[in-house]
Write a protein that holds these residues in place. Structure first.
Motif, PDB file in Angstrom:
ATOM      1  N   LEU A 265       0.227  -1.757  -6.996  1.00 11.55           N
ATOM      2  CA  LEU A 265      -0.188  -0.365  -7.185  1.00 11.55           C
ATOM      3  C   LEU A 265      -1.360  -0.013  -6.268  1.00 11.55           C
ATOM      4  O   LEU A 265      -1.460   1.125  -5.780  1.00 11.55           O
ATOM      5  N   LEU A 266      -2.240  -0.971  -6.023  1.00 13.38           N
ATOM      6  CA  LEU A 266      -3.364  -0.720  -5.115  1.00 13.38           C
ATOM      7  C   LEU A 266      -2.903  -0.595  -3.665  1.00 13.38           C
ATOM      8  O   LEU A 266      -3.490   0.155  -2.878  1.00 13.38           O
ATOM      9  N   LEU A 267      -1.839  -1.321  -3.314  1.00 11.98           N
ATOM     10  CA  LEU A 267      -1.358  -1.310  -1.932  1.00 11.98           C
ATOM     11  C   LEU A 267      -0.462  -0.116  -1.626  1.00 11.98           C
ATOM     12  O   LEU A 267      -0.330   0.278  -0.461  1.00 11.98           O
ATOM     13  N   THR A 268       0.138   0.473  -2.659  1.00 14.87           N
ATOM     14  CA  THR A 268       1.106   1.559  -2.442  1.00 14.87           C
ATOM     15  C   THR A 268       0.553   2.697  -1.600  1.00 14.87           C
ATOM     16  O   THR A 268       1.183   3.095  -0.602  1.00 14.87           O
ATOM     17  N   PRO A 269      -0.621   3.270  -1.920  1.00 16.30           N
ATOM     18  CA  PRO A 269      -1.123   4.379  -1.086  1.00 16.30           C
ATOM     19  C   PRO A 269      -1.511   3.942   0.321  1.00 16.30           C
ATOM     20  O   PRO A 269      -1.553   4.768   1.234  1.00 16.30           O
ATOM     21  N   LEU A 270      -1.796   2.657   0.518  1.00 17.87           N
ATOM     22  CA  LEU A 270      -2.174   2.173   1.843  1.00 17.87           C
ATOM     23  C   LEU A 270      -0.963   2.016   2.759  1.00 17.87           C
ATOM     24  O   LEU A 270      -1.091   2.075   3.978  1.00 17.87           O
ATOM     25  N   ILE A 271       0.194   1.807   2.155  1.00 15.03           N
ATOM     26  CA  ILE A 271       1.415   1.584   2.935  1.00 15.03           C
ATOM     27  C   ILE A 271       2.219   2.861   3.121  1.00 15.03           C
ATOM     28  O   ILE A 271       2.937   3.026   4.116  1.00 15.03           O
ATOM     29  N   ALA A 272       2.097   3.782   2.157  1.00 13.95           N
ATOM     30  CA  ALA A 272       2.893   5.013   2.193  1.00 13.95           C
ATOM     31  C   ALA A 272       2.712   5.758   3.516  1.00 13.95           C
ATOM     32  O   ALA A 272       1.592   6.018   3.956  1.00 13.95           O
TER      33      ALA A 272
END
Length: 392
Positions: A265-272
């Motif tokens: 969940l922490l990585l999701t906005p960084l990869i989007a």
């Protein structure tokens, strides 16, 4: 090949590429020179003869011949580090000596001088030599050993002068393992921008270069168990500051590592919205993460969290300790950390298993505290009776 007198002594001569060359000299009698020539011819037939006058080349000149081919076998970071060792610690002190002059006493004195901070510095700098750490000296000695090994292979010298050198003792750096509260304090003390990166390091045990070089296309957040694949790492060259991607040190370094949904969940906005070849983690204002810039933030956060002296690599140790305390086998931990072998994992963390075993034994002892020996014997007799009855 022939014998001829040269002043008060005799020497062995031969034609090499059409030129007369002295093979050996200094023999007091013609008979001793002939005996040496016979031995030299025998070595030639066996393929063990040294190159004529091959050991009279200086170390600096031999390194100049050897380095271009050796350099091609190295990764960019190794080219940088090995080249610096040659320029700063080998050639300024030993470069003027011939290969024949290098012996065990010379190399031992060189090691002692490096440890004491004695000796000339490269003429191109104004630096003053300082005592080197034991690990740095070991690396320099290993490089010289490799160079002399190449000289042996080239039939210039017969023995490696580094084979019996005594090196300073290396004191291993103390590992630090964070507890759950300490991990929480550290994450809280960090600026929000850096929390996902540190959380990933704790949750996966990735090396620093593997984490900051992780590309978006190597992360699978939709898998049943979120995972990432390590195929490269990002390194910063100390001499130029250039950022380079390179493959892991060993084949085992290429691996797939799973992580928790919370980290996903922490990585999701960084990869989007990122392309597959873009890195997941960037600097606050964009661009690649620079280790030296992050280290300033890291040191401040560690002090605020009450963890002064904590190294980034200690997060990897913490991850291993968490798995060992949970009773996970070393073989699985070794694969997850990307160690070259389970022996490496055992060498680093084997002592933690003893602490886990002590905890297990304590728990068993506590559970059996109310059990009497005579009760165990009675129950065992009953079990045996039942087994014999079933067999009948």
């Amino acid at each position: 090949m022939w014998i001829e007198k040269n002043g008060p002594v005799y020497r062995i001569r031969d034609l090499v590429r059409g030129k007369k060359v002295t093979i050996q000299t200094g023999y007091p009698t013609k008979t001793s020179a002939k005996n040496a020539m016979v031995q030299f011819r025998a070595e030639q037939l066996q393929g063990n003869a040294l190159m004529p006058r091959g050991g009279q080349i200086t170390l600096a000149d031999f390194v100049g011949e050897w380095w271009p081919s050796y350099e091609k076998t190295l990764k960019p970071t190794a080219v940088n580090s090995e080249g610096n060792r040659i320029r700063n610690h080998l050639l300024p002190i030993l470069g003027h000596l011939t290969l024949d002059e290098l012996d065990g006493q010379v190399t031992q004195q060189w090691v002692n001088d490096l440890e004491a901070g004695v000796g000339p510095w490269p003429e191109s700098t104004r630096g003053r030599r300082k005592p080197l750490a034991a690990k740095t000296i070991s690396n320099c000695h290993g490089l010289l050993h490799t160079i002399c090994g190449a000289a042996i292979a080239a039939k210039r010298i017969r023995l490696n002068p580094c084979s019996s050198t005594m090196l300073p003792r290396r004191e291993p750096k103390e590992m630090k393992f964070l507890s759950d509260p300490e991990i929480g304090r550290l994450i809280t003390a960090l600026p929000p921008h850096w929390r996902p990166l540190v959380m990933l390091l704790v949750a996966t045990g990735l090396r620093w270069g593997e984490a900051i070089g992780l590309r978006a296309g190597r992360v699978d957040l939709l898998a049943a168990r979120p995972r990432l694949t390590v195929v490269e790492q990002l390194q910063e060259l100390a001499s130029t500051g250039e950022l380079v991607f390179q493959s892991p040190k060993t084949a085992k370094g290429r691996r797939t590592v799973s992580f928790t949904t919370k980290v996903a969940l922490l990585l999701t906005p960084l990869i989007a919205g990122k392309k597959s070849d873009e890195v997941v983690f960037t600097a606050p204002k964009g661009g690649m993460v620079r280790t030296r810039n992050f280290r300033r933030i890291w040191v401040k956060a560690c002090e605020e969290a009450g963890l002064p002296g904590l190294r980034i690599h200690d997060l990897r140790h913490t991850h291993a300790a968490i798995l060992i305390s949970a009773g996970r086998p070393l073989s699985a931990i070794s694969r997850r950390l990307g160690h070259s072998s389970i022996a490496v994992t055992d060498l680093l963390y084997g002592h933690l298993r003893e602490e886990v075993d002590e905890g297990i034994l304590a728990a068993i002892e506590e559970a059996m505290a109310g059990v009497r020996a005579e009760d165990l014997e009675a129950e065992l007799d009953e079990e045996l009776t039942d087994v014999l009855a079933d067999a009948a």
